[in-house]
Motif scaffolding. Structure first.
Motif, mmCIF file in Angstrom:
data_model
loop_
_atom_site.group_PDB
_atom_site.id
_atom_site.type_symbol
_atom_site.label_atom_id
_atom_site.label_comp_id
_atom_site.label_asym_id
_atom_site.label_seq_id
_atom_site.Cartn_x
_atom_site.Cartn_y
_atom_site.Cartn_z
ATOM 1 N N ASN A 78 0.810 -1.657 0.315
ATOM 2 C CA ASN A 78 0.046 -0.111 0.079
ATOM 3 C C ASN A 78 0.677 1.294 0.106
ATOM 4 O O ASN A 78 1.938 1.514 0.024
ATOM 5 C CB ASN A 78 -1.459 -0.012 1.261
ATOM 6 C CG ASN A 78 -0.299 -0.151 2.144
ATOM 7 O OD1 ASN A 78 0.562 0.209 3.037
ATOM 8 N ND2 ASN A 78 -1.157 -0.802 3.813
ATOM 9 N N TYR A 79 -0.027 2.534 -0.007
ATOM 10 C CA TYR A 79 1.172 3.663 0.407
ATOM 11 C C TYR A 79 1.853 3.824 0.757
ATOM 12 O O TYR A 79 2.156 4.602 1.087
ATOM 13 C CB TYR A 79 -0.488 4.814 -0.126
ATOM 14 C CG TYR A 79 -1.051 5.029 1.694
ATOM 15 C CD1 TYR A 79 -0.166 5.739 2.558
ATOM 16 C CD2 TYR A 79 -1.981 4.092 1.718
ATOM 17 C CE1 TYR A 79 -1.176 5.872 3.760
ATOM 18 C CE2 TYR A 79 -2.818 4.346 2.343
ATOM 19 C CZ TYR A 79 -2.207 5.069 3.796
ATOM 20 O OH TYR A 79 -2.572 5.531 4.773
ATOM 21 N N ARG A 94 4.278 3.569 -4.355
ATOM 22 C CA ARG A 94 2.208 2.698 -4.926
ATOM 23 C C ARG A 94 2.507 3.576 -5.801
ATOM 24 O O ARG A 94 1.873 3.776 -6.656
ATOM 25 C CB ARG A 94 1.594 3.526 -3.621
ATOM 26 C CG ARG A 94 -0.357 3.242 -4.430
ATOM 27 C CD ARG A 94 0.107 1.285 -4.349
ATOM 28 N NE ARG A 94 0.487 0.107 -5.491
ATOM 29 C CZ ARG A 94 1.082 -0.492 -6.121
ATOM 30 N NH1 ARG A 94 0.826 -1.237 -4.684
ATOM 31 N NH2 ARG A 94 1.383 -1.143 -6.759
ATOM 32 N N ASN A 95 3.976 5.311 -5.567
ATOM 33 C CA ASN A 95 3.349 6.171 -6.428
ATOM 34 C C ASN A 95 4.799 5.969 -7.848
ATOM 35 O O ASN A 95 4.000 6.945 -9.451
ATOM 36 C CB ASN A 95 3.316 7.705 -6.392
ATOM 37 C CG ASN A 95 2.378 8.077 -5.057
ATOM 38 O OD1 ASN A 95 1.386 7.461 -5.787
ATOM 39 N ND2 ASN A 95 2.855 9.032 -4.238
ATOM 40 N N ALA A 99 4.583 0.946 -10.402
ATOM 41 C CA ALA A 99 3.826 0.100 -9.420
ATOM 42 C C ALA A 99 2.568 -0.152 -10.384
ATOM 43 O O ALA A 99 1.266 -0.411 -9.907
ATOM 44 C CB ALA A 99 3.637 0.499 -8.082
ATOM 45 N N LYS A 100 1.898 1.727 -10.591
ATOM 46 C CA LYS A 100 0.975 1.633 -11.269
ATOM 47 C C LYS A 100 0.375 0.786 -12.683
ATOM 48 O O LYS A 100 -0.575 0.313 -12.778
ATOM 49 C CB LYS A 100 1.030 3.365 -11.847
ATOM 50 C CG LYS A 100 0.883 4.575 -10.652
ATOM 51 C CD LYS A 100 1.322 6.403 -11.372
ATOM 52 C CE LYS A 100 1.168 6.825 -9.840
ATOM 53 N NZ LYS A 100 0.922 8.078 -9.880
#
Length: 231
Positions: A78-79, A94-95, A99-100
Motif C-alpha cells: 500500500n501507500y 505506490r506512486n 507500480a501503477k
C-alpha cells in the motif's frame, strides 16, 4: 471512539501498513480430501474462479460498511511502502510508474488514444477492483475450464467454508455481503444455484488454513512502518 469523535476537526489518523485480504485454499489434495458425494471444492484451484471472487466484491463499499477507518486496497504493497532509489532519494513505491502499470495490467485497464483513460495516471485512478460483469464472465470461463480438467462435474454443489474469528455481528454482516455478491457473480452461468458459502467460527483459522481444513479466511499482511526496496 469513532462514533463520538469521528467528525471532530481535531481527529488525526495514523496510517498503518497492514493489508487485509481473502486467502483461498488452492491445495488440490486437501480440497479433494474434504469433498463428499455431490460436493465440490476443487474448483477453488481454478484461477478464473478466484479472480471472479475478487472482482465481485466492492472494496469501497466493504471498507465503508464494515470497518472504521480502512481504505480499499488493490495490492499487497500500500501507500506506506517506500523506495530507496539508486541516487539515494526516497519515494513512495505506490506512486511509481512501474507500480501503477503493474496494477493497471492486473485489472486489465487500457489507456491511450481512443480509450476511456488518456494516460497511465488516469487509468490508475480509475481502478476500483469491482467489476460484476467481468466476474460473471470469469465464472463461465471457470466452469468451462473446471469441467474440461476434471475439477467440476455438472450437478455438484460447491461448498466453500469461510472461516472467521468469531460469530460477532460484524463477521455475520461481512459473511452475508460476500455470500450475496458471490451469488450475483454466478447468475446467468452454469454455476448459478450451485455455490454455497458457509461461515465457520474458528479463532485458530490461520492454522486451519495451513492444515487445509478450511477454504477461505481473512489474512493480514504487513505491519512494519514502511518497507524499503531498491530500484
Amino acid at each position: 471512539d469513532i462514533k463520538v469523535y469521528g467528525g471532530s476537526e481535531f481527529l488525526v489518523y495514523a496510517p498503518e501498513s497492514h493489508t487485509t485480504k481473502f486467502t483461498i485454499n488452492t491445495k488440490l489434495d486437501t480440497l479433494k480430501a474434504r469433498e463428499t458425494a455431490g460436493v465440490n471444492k476443487r474448483i477453488l484451484t481454478v484461477k478464473q474462479f478466484r479472480e471472479a471472487f475478487s472482482l465481485c466484491l466492492d472494496r469501497e463499499y466493504f471498507t465503508t460498511a464494515f470497518t472504521a477507518a480502512a481504505a480499499p486496497g488493490y495490492a499487497l504493497f500500500n501507500y506506506m511502502y517506500q523506495v530507496i532509489n539508486e541516487d539515494g532519494t526516497e519515494s513512495t513505491y505506490r506512486n511509481s510508474q512501474a507500480a501503477k502499470q503493474a496494477l493497471v495490467n492486473l485489472y486489465g485497464i487500457e489507456y491511450g488514444e481512443g480509450k476511456d483513460d488518456a494516460d497511465l495516471d488516469q487509468a490508475y485512478r480509475a481502478i476500483t477492483g469491482f467489476d460484476m460483469n467481468k466476474a460473471q464472465q470469469l465464472m463461465k470461463e471457470a466452469y468451462d475450464y473446471a469441467v474440461a480438467n476434471d475439477l467440476y462435474t455438472d450437478g455438484e454443489i460447491i461448498k466453500i467454508r469461510f472461516s472467521v474469528y468469531s460469530e460477532d455481528t460484524i463477521y455475520n454482516q461481512m459473511y452475508e455481503y460476500v455470500r450475496d455478491q458471490l451469488n450475483k457473480a454466478v447468475e446467468g452461468t452454469p454455476l448459478q444455484g450451485k455455490v454455497e458459502l458457509e461461515m465457520h467460527a474458528d479463532s485458530d483459522y490461520y492454522n486451519s488454513l495451513y492444515a487445509g481444513d478450511t477454504d477461505i479466511i481473512f489474512s493480514t499482511w504487513g505491519g512494519a512502518t514502511y518497507g524499503t526496496l531498491t530500484t
